[in-house]
Scaffold this active site. Sequence first.
Site, mmCIF file in Angstrom:
data_model
loop_
_atom_site.group_PDB
_atom_site.id
_atom_site.type_symbol
_atom_site.label_atom_id
_atom_site.label_comp_id
_atom_site.label_asym_id
_atom_site.label_seq_id
_atom_site.Cartn_x
_atom_site.Cartn_y
_atom_site.Cartn_z
ATOM 1 N N CYS A 138 0.827 -1.205 0.000
ATOM 2 C CA CYS A 138 0.000 0.000 0.000
ATOM 3 C C CYS A 138 0.868 1.264 0.000
ATOM 4 C CB CYS A 138 -0.902 -0.015 1.222
ATOM 5 S SG CYS A 138 -2.003 1.364 1.295
ATOM 6 N N CYS A 345 -4.927 19.953 -41.171
ATOM 7 C CA CYS A 345 -4.757 20.861 -40.026
ATOM 8 C C CYS A 345 -3.308 21.302 -39.843
ATOM 9 C CB CYS A 345 -5.270 20.203 -38.744
ATOM 10 S SG CYS A 345 -4.306 18.769 -38.214
ATOM 11 N N CYS A 380 4.609 12.544 -35.573
ATOM 12 C CA CYS A 380 3.497 13.120 -36.343
ATOM 13 C C CYS A 380 2.205 12.349 -36.091
ATOM 14 C CB CYS A 380 3.835 13.139 -37.831
ATOM 15 S SG CYS A 380 4.184 11.500 -38.517
#
Length: 395
Positions: A138, A345, A380
């Site tokens: 934990c 774009c 890209c």
Amino acid sequence: MKLTHDLSVDFCGKHFINPFSIAASPPSDRRERIERAFEAGWAGAVFKTTSVEEEPVHLAYPIMSACAGRGLNAYGNIDLISERHINEICSDTRYLKERYPDRILIGSIMARNRGEWELLVHELEEAGIDMIECSMSCPQGDGSGVIPVTDPGMTKEVTGWIRDARRKDTPIIVKLTPMVANLTEIALAAKEGGADAVCAIDSVHGYCGIDLDTMLPKLSVGGKSTYCGISGPAVKPVALACVSELARTVGLPVAGVGGISTWEDAAEFLLLGAGTLQLCTAVMRNGFGIIAKLLHGLDGYMQEKGFERVSDMVGKCLDTFEDHEKLDRSAKRTAVRNPELCIGCGKCCTACQNNGYGAIRMEGKQPVINPDQCRGCGFCTLACPEEGCLTIQET
Ligand SMILES: Cc1cc2nc3c(=O)[nH]c(=O)nc-3n(C[C@H](O)[C@H](O)[C@H](O)COP(=O)(O)O)c2cc1C
């Protein structure tokens, strides 16, 4: 709609009617919740981690927050182990085992010393638990943000105590944190200590963030906050790395958990070596009913890919792993654009000019890729908003 496949899996000698269990978490912290989970179709449940009766558990509220904003992918919690101690968990175990004998109940335990670990194992076995998961991982709650067990020696020793305490053959799962330098080393220590399986991952050490309007913590307890455990979709890549590493190196069955929300996530975990799956945050957000979509989605995928059994999927893609230095450098790779999907774009061009090799330039609204200059770096494809428009191909 009926399933076309038997989705059952065997894990450490236990028969799960399907690969999906509730992880140790609030949805598994009450018998009535687990009953609802079983009625909905979940194969098993790991009770929220319990402790001996004397262990004080003082929660601070609120327990959980989204790290960035609603609907986003990372959740932080400052929950502790269950406020319900071993006696209540054993009572739930007896109740649930009687009513759902075909479902798997896993007791999750955490203790401060050998005597406590032993007592927890004895009580759970007495109550008829199917498996025991040891929470050694934990990332919050010990006051310092330091993980209790990141040490191979301690992991081996504590696992050995738990194993030796058994009076039956109850399988032992050691739940691991990803917050260690060498996960394989810790898992091998658990194996040497006698673990039958490992579970990865627990939530990831983190911090929810600061609300810029109020300048208060996003997970604010009266204006203060602390480190938290991150869960949900954001931790999936971390979990996939851990699960696949363990499946490749340790030679023990792996229970996969961390960011599973959809059947597609589940299929990836299976293909990368998880033998069974646990979910927490997705259930907390969307309820036990998500099991129907998980089962039908996985069933459909198996049909499409020709898998007869879930076990045929387990680890199927592990052979795609390669050391970085051995990855193929010989082929020429370049970005290829699908003009039908391109919206012009120019984001690919910006990415290529700023991050890549300057191989993309705009001719009006048309990106043009110079294949001699392009080396297939892939930046890209990340910038492009149209999925599938730019791909990296061998030329
Ligand atoms: C609110 C909350 C409480 C949790 N409590 C426990 C716990 O008691 N014991 C434990 O081993 N893991 C606990 N976990 C960790 C989950 O079992 C799981 O490992 C982790 O959340 C990653 O899975 P997920 O992305 O499906 O939530 C808890 C997680 C959350 C969000």
